[in-house]
Write an enzyme that holds these catalytic residues in place. Structure first.
Site, PDB file in Angstrom:
ATOM      1  N   PHE A 248       4.611  -4.139 -12.090  1.00 21.16           N
ATOM      2  CA  PHE A 248       5.149  -2.780 -12.216  1.00 21.16           C
ATOM      3  C   PHE A 248       4.095  -1.779 -12.664  1.00 21.16           C
ATOM      4  O   PHE A 248       4.411  -0.734 -13.219  1.00 21.16           O
ATOM      5  CB  PHE A 248       6.342  -2.747 -13.182  1.00 21.16           C
ATOM      6  CG  PHE A 248       7.311  -3.881 -13.007  1.00 21.16           C
ATOM      7  CD1 PHE A 248       7.999  -4.034 -11.818  1.00 21.16           C
ATOM      8  CD2 PHE A 248       7.518  -4.813 -14.011  1.00 21.16           C
ATOM      9  CE1 PHE A 248       8.881  -5.089 -11.629  1.00 21.16           C
ATOM     10  CE2 PHE A 248       8.399  -5.874 -13.838  1.00 21.16           C
ATOM     11  CZ  PHE A 248       9.083  -6.017 -12.644  1.00 21.16           C
TER      12      PHE A 248
ATOM     13  N   GLY B 225       5.700  -9.858  -6.439  1.00 22.40           N
ATOM     14  CA  GLY B 225       7.119 -10.172  -6.382  1.00 22.40           C
ATOM     15  C   GLY B 225       7.830  -9.439  -5.266  1.00 22.40           C
ATOM     16  O   GLY B 225       9.043  -9.543  -5.093  1.00 22.40           O
ATOM     17  N   THR B 226       7.059  -8.687  -4.479  1.00 16.76           N
ATOM     18  CA  THR B 226       7.630  -7.767  -3.507  1.00 16.76           C
ATOM     19  C   THR B 226       7.849  -8.381  -2.136  1.00 16.76           C
ATOM     20  O   THR B 226       8.573  -7.824  -1.325  1.00 16.76           O
ATOM     21  CB  THR B 226       6.671  -6.579  -3.346  1.00 16.76           C
ATOM     22  OG1 THR B 226       5.350  -7.131  -3.232  1.00 16.76           O
ATOM     23  CG2 THR B 226       6.722  -5.668  -4.544  1.00 16.76           C
TER      24      THR B 226
ATOM     25  N   PRO C 188      13.862  -6.750   6.642  1.00 21.71           N
ATOM     26  CA  PRO C 188      15.012  -6.150   5.965  1.00 21.71           C
ATOM     27  C   PRO C 188      15.470  -6.945   4.743  1.00 21.71           C
ATOM     28  O   PRO C 188      16.090  -6.382   3.846  1.00 21.71           O
ATOM     29  CB  PRO C 188      16.101  -6.152   7.044  1.00 21.71           C
ATOM     30  CG  PRO C 188      15.383  -6.273   8.337  1.00 21.71           C
ATOM     31  CD  PRO C 188      14.126  -7.054   8.053  1.00 21.71           C
TER      32      PRO C 188
ATOM     33  N   THR D 104      13.415  -8.672   2.457  1.00 23.26           N
ATOM     34  CA  THR D 104      12.594  -8.331   1.293  1.00 23.26           C
ATOM     35  C   THR D 104      12.767  -6.851   0.946  1.00 23.26           C
ATOM     36  O   THR D 104      12.736  -6.479  -0.227  1.00 23.26           O
ATOM     37  CB  THR D 104      11.105  -8.663   1.541  1.00 23.26           C
ATOM     38  OG1 THR D 104      10.676  -8.009   2.737  1.00 23.26           O
ATOM     39  CG2 THR D 104      10.892 -10.158   1.667  1.00 23.26           C
TER      40      THR D 104
ATOM     41  N   LYS E 150       6.274   2.794   5.590  1.00 27.53           N
ATOM     42  CA  LYS E 150       6.097   3.519   4.332  1.00 27.53           C
ATOM     43  C   LYS E 150       6.352   2.533   3.188  1.00 27.53           C
ATOM     44  O   LYS E 150       7.181   1.635   3.324  1.00 27.53           O
ATOM     45  CB  LYS E 150       7.090   4.667   4.230  1.00 27.53           C
ATOM     46  CG  LYS E 150       6.943   5.733   5.318  1.00 27.53           C
ATOM     47  CD  LYS E 150       8.036   6.785   5.204  1.00 27.53           C
ATOM     48  CE  LYS E 150       7.845   7.888   6.239  1.00 27.53           C
ATOM     49  NZ  LYS E 150       8.946   8.899   6.167  1.00 27.53           N
ATOM     50  N   GLY E 151       5.662   2.715   2.074  1.00 24.28           N
ATOM     51  CA  GLY E 151       5.864   1.826   0.927  1.00 24.28           C
ATOM     52  C   GLY E 151       7.239   2.051   0.322  1.00 24.28           C
ATOM     53  O   GLY E 151       7.750   3.167   0.295  1.00 24.28           O
TER      54      GLY E 151
ATOM     55  N   GLY F 193       8.331  -0.052  -2.654  1.00 23.89           N
ATOM     56  CA  GLY F 193       8.486  -0.710  -3.951  1.00 23.89           C
ATOM     57  C   GLY F 193       8.834   0.242  -5.075  1.00 23.89           C
ATOM     58  O   GLY F 193       9.391  -0.169  -6.087  1.00 23.89           O
ATOM     59  N   GLU F 194       8.487   1.498  -4.912  1.00 19.87           N
ATOM     60  CA  GLU F 194       8.710   2.451  -6.004  1.00 19.87           C
ATOM     61  C   GLU F 194       9.631   3.587  -5.578  1.00 19.87           C
ATOM     62  O   GLU F 194       9.615   4.663  -6.163  1.00 19.87           O
ATOM     63  CB  GLU F 194       7.362   2.992  -6.498  1.00 19.87           C
ATOM     64  CG  GLU F 194       6.511   1.897  -7.110  1.00 19.87           C
ATOM     65  CD  GLU F 194       5.076   2.318  -7.330  1.00 19.87           C
ATOM     66  OE1 GLU F 194       4.784   2.778  -8.433  1.00 19.87           O
ATOM     67  OE2 GLU F 194       4.247   2.180  -6.414  1.00 19.87           O
TER      68      GLU F 194
HETATM   69 MO1  MOS Z   1       2.588   0.545  -9.495  1.00 21.62          MO
HETATM   70  S1  MOS Z   1       3.126   1.628 -11.157  1.00 21.62           S
HETATM   71  O1  MOS Z   1       2.052   1.825  -8.536  1.00 21.62           O
HETATM   72  O2  MOS Z   1       1.255  -0.397 -10.020  1.00 21.62           O
END
Ligand code: MOS
Length: 739
Positions: free
Chosen positions: A249, A476-477, A632, A634, A701-702, A704-705
């Site tokens: 994170f 973990g992504t 889809p 993950t 596009k990413g 994870g965030e």
């Molecule tokens: Mo993540 S906070 O962009 O490592």
């Protein structure tokens, strides 16, 4: 690769197959995949950190006689005997350090929990006992702790770091003065810690001049080069190994003090040294999300069209290094504002240095903007969804740069239909179920699509087996899975026959696993290497087994290896070489000629007990559009986890501080609350198809965030809708509702 394709897993247009995770079996069977699990040559010694008991002051004496007498103690390293180290630059200034402060650099204490000694012993228990017997005397000063504490000075970001005034467009004061409706409000977000389940472990051993580190890392190439500089050795002699990461994170990109110290201890003792810090130490030996305040002024005309947007952002940071996130250049791109203004400020104190934490700028900044959007929609007498759709934009209003794709309206439509938004009655306290007040709230979610250079090596065998190698990271992504999938789809081979290698600095360099860049950057390099392979075989797309065998026969070889370097559009291709120097240039987001963001719409229901004010969130819906979805399954997990994180961030997560002594109080995962089973409601995830042919090779596009952004604004608006009470300081607490 794993061989399970669950037919129940989500599928959608413009997406790859929902294959199971590459490492699924290892993860569910407890495979030895994390840094501290890995075998070392020889019997390791064990480290224990001693951290400061004060936040500000000086060590006046260290009495190590009792510690030394503990059987099995091998070494007590303090500032009095630490071997030499070279200076380390911070991540924000082109290095890899969490801080520029020297590890065990002297008797000065700059923050609570600063590492003041490393003890190494034959056993963990002996090291710990010696650590507790190390007698340290301090001269304690009064720390400057947080916003409003004595001794804290507030300056503009520009004054502190020479840049960061915030974007401007037109005359925001005139625009606000001429508005029919204006919201003026202050929002705050608390200190939060990443609290990854895998601690900040470090194992180091030397084989001759070559140092190997087993340490969870989001950036093995950066760590290798940076640590080599700090130790004054050749980067070729540093091998960073981090095959899997048990939560990051943002917390495992920069290198803190422990790493060089463990490396020095292993060198001095001539044997492997393993360090597993404690949970409370992890609050101060690594970074955290710093507290912020946002003063937002937002106006619209009588029809609800946005006029001026002014945002003054305050971030807290350390006196050691001015780490900060900013983020106003992104929020200013979100809607059709006619004028934009604002500024960014830093306040500094005797605290450890903050670091990026999942969507570092967006979490506070979009929370504030979206909360103000909800408040302004109410003032204008408009539905918050209709209000956002009216103010949609196809360009960044600040510089006119067009979005490569933007499906926010489609996301709101899909979320609203699934959630049943049309049944919402707008007045606060107008929906209830017995003792439970019901509130529905919504927010936009967004995250910039950033990209970096990446490299990759792909080996293809005549029989259809393949290997793909890149020092990218799976935090973990699902990175292993989608990197393998890229090869499978591009070359037309069975994903089960593809070996994926990541997280090792002996592999071709990849970017930091930060800023959600991995998918967009690494799959672009992997696809490029695959295309080179296809060209060698005189093919232009996925091949049948027969065609591939025929091509290998023609070439007269059994294996082909291709290495590729990829750089984002508009970046000098030579920048790929900076990866080899431990650098990682970024492009994307609110760019000069193109605007690149992923979007989502989130809707939540809260139920608040009218008598006790207990807050529950029975259901959440998120609809997201982020270009081509590699997998889809993950992706679904990323969105699901993101919204749960966002809910926890709105209602539970905060690191509490002893404001007098500058110490974190709830530095454990019993009292630092994160969402657990009973808190987690029904979460409906909708993936809205989106095609972006411009953004990168695969149009991805990413994500994870993305999904954790906006959840807090949706929840606070739902709390208002349920109760009529506006909470602007996170996390929402029951006591704030006892009014
Ligand atoms: Mo993540 S906070 O962009 O490592």
């Amino acid at each position: 690769m794993a061989d399970v394709t669950n037919t129940a897993a989500p599928t959608m247009a413009n997406a790859g197959k929902p294959i199971a995770r590459y490492e699924a079996r290892q993860k569910v069977t407890g495979g030895k995949i994390y840094g501290d699990d890995l075998a070392v040559p020889g019997k390791p010694a064990h480290g224990w950190l001693v951290t400061s008991a004060i936040a500000k002051g000086t060590i006046t004496a260290i009495d190590d006689s009792a510690a030394k007498a503990v059987p099995g103690v091998l070494m007590i390293m303090t500032h009095e005997n630490r071997p030499p180290l070279q200076p380390m630059k911070t991540f924000s200034t082109g290095g890899i350090g969490l801080t520029s402060q020297e590890p065990l650099g002297g008797p000065e204490i700059a923050h609570d929990g600063q590492i003041v000694a490393l003890i190494v012993a034959e056993t963990f228990e002996a090291a710990r006992e010696a650590g507790r017997k190390l007698d340290i005397s301090y001269n304690e000063g009064r720390p400057a702790t947080t916003f409003g504490s004595p001794g804290v000075v507030r300056k503009t970001t520009k004054e502190v770091v020479g840049r960061g005034g915030g974007p401007t467009l037109g005359d925001v004061e005139a625009a606000l003065a001429g508005s029919t409706h204006v919201v003026e409000a202050e929002y705050s977000t608390p200190v939060q810690h990443h609290n990854t389940i895998e601690m900040f472990t470090t194992t180091a051993f030397w084989e001759g001049d070559r140092l190997t580190l087993h340490e969870p890392s989001q950036f093995v190439w950066g760590a290798k080069v940076g640590l080599a500089k700090q130790l004054g050795i050749d980067p070729d002699n540093v091998h960073y190994v981090s095959p899997f990461v048990g939560g990051a994170f943002g917390a495992k990109a920069a290198i803190g003090h422990r790493t060089p110290l463990v490396a020095l201890a292993a060198k001095q003792l001539g044997r492997p040294v393993k360090l597993v810090p404690t949970r409370d130490q992890c609050f101060t030996i690594a970074g955290y999300r710093q507290e912020t305040k946002s003063k937002v002024r937002l106006g619209c005309d009588a029809e609800g069209r946005l006029t001026g947007y002014s945002h003054e952002l305050d971030e807290f940071t350390s006196l050691l290094d001015p780490y900060h996130n900013g983020g106003l250049e992104n929020s200013a791109a979100m809607y059709a504002f006619k004028a934009v203004g604002g500024d960014m400020f830093l306040s500094r104190g005797d605290r450890n240095v903050p670091v990026f934490m999942r969507s570092p700028p967006e979490v506070p900044v979009i929370y504030a903007l979206e909360s103000a959007m909800n408040e302004l929609a109410e003032k204008a007498g408009m539905d918050p969804v209709a209000f956002r759709k009216l103010n949609d934009t196809r360009v960044n209003p600040v510089n006119g740069a067009p979005y490569t794709s933007r499906s926010l309206n489609e996301c709101f439509d899909e979320a609203a239909a699934s959630f049943g938004w049309s049944r919402r009655t707008p007045a606060p306290r107008s929906m209830r179920d017995g003792d439970w007040l019901i509130g529905w709230g919504c927010s936009m979610a967004t995250y910039p699509t950033s990209m970096t250079p990446a490299t990759a090596r792909v080996t293809l065998n005549a029989n259809g087996g393949a290997k793909v190698e890149v020092a990218a990271h799976d935090v973990g992504t699902g990175a292993y899975t989608i990197i393998g999938q890229t090869v499978g789809e591009r070359l037309g081979i069975d994903p089960r026959r593809i070996i994926v290698q990541c997280g090792d600095s002996d592999l071709p360099p990849g970017p930091v696993s930060g800023g959600s860049v991995t998918t967009a950057s690494v799959t672009s390099a992997v696809a490029k290497a695959c295309d080179q392979l296809l060209a060698k075989m005189s093919a232009s797309g996925p091949m049948s087994d027969e065609d591939r065998r025929a091509a290998f026969d023609r070439i007269g070889s059994n294996a082909l290896i291709e290495y590729a370097e990829w750089t984002p559009a508009g970046m000098d291709p030579k920048q790929a070489k900076t990866l080899y120097e431990g650098g990682v240039p970024f492009a994307g987001g609110a760019g000069e000629d193109r605007t690149m963001f992923a979007f989502g719409a989130e809707m939540v229901e809260v139920r608040i007990n009218e008598r006790t004010r207990e807050i529950r969130v029975p259901r959440m819906t998120g609809a997201f559009a982020a270009g081509h979805i590699m997998n889809p399954r993950t992706a679904h997990s990323q969105y699901l986890g993101g919204m749960i994180w966002g809910m926890g961030s709105a209602l539970l997560e905060a690191t509490e501080m002893d404001r007098l002594r500058g110490r974190y109080v709830n530095d454990n995962i019993a009292e630092y609350l994160v969402a657990t089973n009973a808190d987690i409601p029904q979460v409906d995830i909708i993936m809205v198809p989106e095609q972006d042919d411009e953004i990168n090779v695969l149009g991805v596009k990413g994500i994870g965030e993305l999904a954790n952004v906006g959840t807090a604004a949706a929840i606070t608006d739902a709390v208002y809708h349920a109760t009529g009470v506006r909470i602007r300081d996170l996390p929402v607490r029951i006591e704030q509702l006892l009014v």
